[in-house]
Design a protein around this motif. Structure first.
Motif, PDB file in Angstrom:
ATOM      1  N   THR A 170       0.724  -1.106  -0.102  1.00 21.24           N
ATOM      2  CA  THR A 170      -0.011  -0.048  -0.030  1.00 21.24           C
ATOM      3  C   THR A 170       0.924   1.286   0.043  1.00 21.24           C
ATOM      4  OG1 THR A 170      -0.021  -0.227   2.476  1.00 21.24           O
ATOM      5  CG2 THR A 170      -1.945  -1.087   1.119  1.00 21.24           C
TER       6      THR A 170
ATOM      7  N   THR B 149      -7.050  -7.774   1.694  1.00 27.65           N
ATOM      8  CA  THR B 149      -6.031  -6.638   2.293  1.00 27.65           C
ATOM      9  C   THR B 149      -5.699  -7.341   3.727  1.00 27.65           C
ATOM     10  OG1 THR B 149      -7.095  -4.847   1.148  1.00 27.65           O
ATOM     11  CG2 THR B 149      -5.852  -4.576   3.045  1.00 27.65           C
TER      12      THR B 149
ATOM     13  N   THR C  59      -2.790  -5.061  -0.480  1.00 29.29           N
ATOM     14  CA  THR C  59      -4.015  -4.805  -0.862  1.00 29.29           C
ATOM     15  C   THR C  59      -3.989  -5.170  -2.318  1.00 29.29           C
ATOM     16  OG1 THR C  59      -5.730  -3.375  -0.925  1.00 29.29           O
ATOM     17  CG2 THR C  59      -3.763  -2.346  -1.373  1.00 29.29           C
TER      18      THR C  59
ATOM     19  N   GLN D   6      -9.130  -1.639  -2.817  1.00 30.42           N
ATOM     20  CA  GLN D   6      -9.318  -0.125  -2.571  1.00 30.42           C
ATOM     21  C   GLN D   6     -10.348   0.662  -2.987  1.00 30.42           C
ATOM     22  OE1 GLN D   6      -6.578   1.705  -0.737  1.00 30.42           O
ATOM     23  NE2 GLN D   6      -6.563  -0.356  -0.171  1.00 30.42           N
TER      24      GLN D   6
ATOM     25  N   ALA E 211      -8.816   3.783  -8.231  1.00 28.48           N
ATOM     26  CA  ALA E 211      -7.756   3.220  -7.253  1.00 28.48           C
ATOM     27  C   ALA E 211      -6.771   2.635  -8.695  1.00 28.48           C
ATOM     28  CB  ALA E 211      -8.168   2.196  -6.511  1.00 28.48           C
TER      29      ALA E 211
END
Length: 334
Positions: free
Chosen positions: A127, A195, A208, A213, A292
């Motif tokens: 991330t 995640t 993730t 996201q 994302a």
């Protein structure tokens, strides 16, 4: 009594008259196919004359279920528009993006107006600092559960963590939420399925996917959320006011200055290669999109930013273009 010649002449006259009367009868019985237009598409009405269907020349292949009886009654069947394959469109758009050798990129998009969404790639990525949105969302959820507001200290940390991407503030709040265990428990309630919080103090190495996201962004910007309206407004406000040198990433896809964003960047010590990620909300043509984009493996932060921005533009563009095409088709059919 008629003479044979007269009878024969009369019969010939009747035979000559029959084709004309039969032709007139056929014309009177035959009906013209009616072509109607509905909002869903073109429909066809067929009528029968002496067992033969008369169909519209407007279409060579009308539906077999659309038929009419000799009494003139007709049935209609709408031809519905085929569903748009958003994943395929997104994949085609991202296939046009130049990805540096050895690097990877993944993206997910949601049209907030229609609810349509798509994702490209299901690999796990570090991330880096985009997890700071997740950390604050977790803190806000825990505060709601406890029936309390954030403390002044927590708010100060939250502001610096999101607006300035301050790592010390993130570490402080990581401890407050219970590190990975607290993050994972909140994410389960948020609906994230792929995640996993980073080990120990390594919040930046939380793993993730782009799809997860997007789910997190729905918790922040959507109405169907575990977070209260006040919590969502607070987090959105911070993402709209990140410092000027961090206003890159998915914001490149916006058609104006109205956007909310949080970026993450990290040079891996083991390889020297970069993780560069960006999540947020943008507006294009009056439509709001959640976006994302995750990347890894670029040789520099600058190349990672270029990759993320190109992917964001392509991803949102695939939605905007298909929506424009659908609107044009709907207008043409009216």
């Amino acid at each position: 009594m008629e003479s044979p010649r007269a009878t024969s002449g009369s019969r010939r006259a009747r035979r000559r008259a029959r084709p004309r009367r039969r032709a007139l009868l056929y014309v009177s019985l035959a009906t013209v196919a009616v072509v109607g237009v509905t909002a869903a598409g073109t429909v066809y009405v067929k009528a029968h004359a002496r067992g033969n269907a008369v169909s519209s020349a407007a279409s060579p292949a009308p539906s077999s279920s659309a038929s009419a009886s000799a009494s003139g009654e007709a049935s209609v069947e709408p031809v519905t528009e085929p569903a748009v394959d958003r994943d395929a469109l997104l994949g085609s758009a991202l296939a046009e993006v130049t990805v540096p050798s050895g690097a990877k990129v993944s993206a997910a998009v949601l049209d907030l107006d229609s609810g349509d969404s798509a994702a490209y790639g299901d690999s796990a990525f570090d991330t880096a600092s985009i997890v700071k949105v997740d950390i604050l969302a977790t803190l806000l959820l825990q505060a709601q559960d406890a029936g309390r507001h954030l403390t002044a200290t927590e708010k100060a940390y939250a502001t610096k963590m999101i607006e300035n991407s301050d790592n010390t503030s993130a570490s402080q709040l990581w401890d407050v939420i219970g590190k990975a265990a607290g993050l994972d428990a909140a994410n389960k309630r948020f609906g994230l399925t792929s995640t996993e919080g980073g080990d120990g103090a390594l919040w930046g190495l939380t793993q993730t996917t782009a799809a997860d996201q997007l789910t997190l962004l729905q918790q922040v910007f959507g109405d169907d959320s575990k977070l209260s309206e006040a919590s969502r407004a607070y987090l959105q406000g911070l993402m709209k006011t990140v410092e000027s040198d961090q206003r890159w990433g998915v914001s490149a896809a916006a058609d104006g200055s109205e956007f909310a964003v949080k970026n993450g960047w990290l040079a891996r010590s083991t390889t020297g290669l970069w993780d560069v990620n960006s999540i947020g909300r943008v507006t294009v043509g009056g439509t709001d999109y959640l976006v994302a984009v995750l990347s890894k493996g670029t040789v520099s932060q600058a190349k990672g930013i270029s990759l993320v921005e190109a992917a964001a533009k392509a991803a949102v563009g695939s939605f905007a273009e298909s929506s424009d095409s659908a609107s044009a088709s709907a207008s043409a059919s009216q």
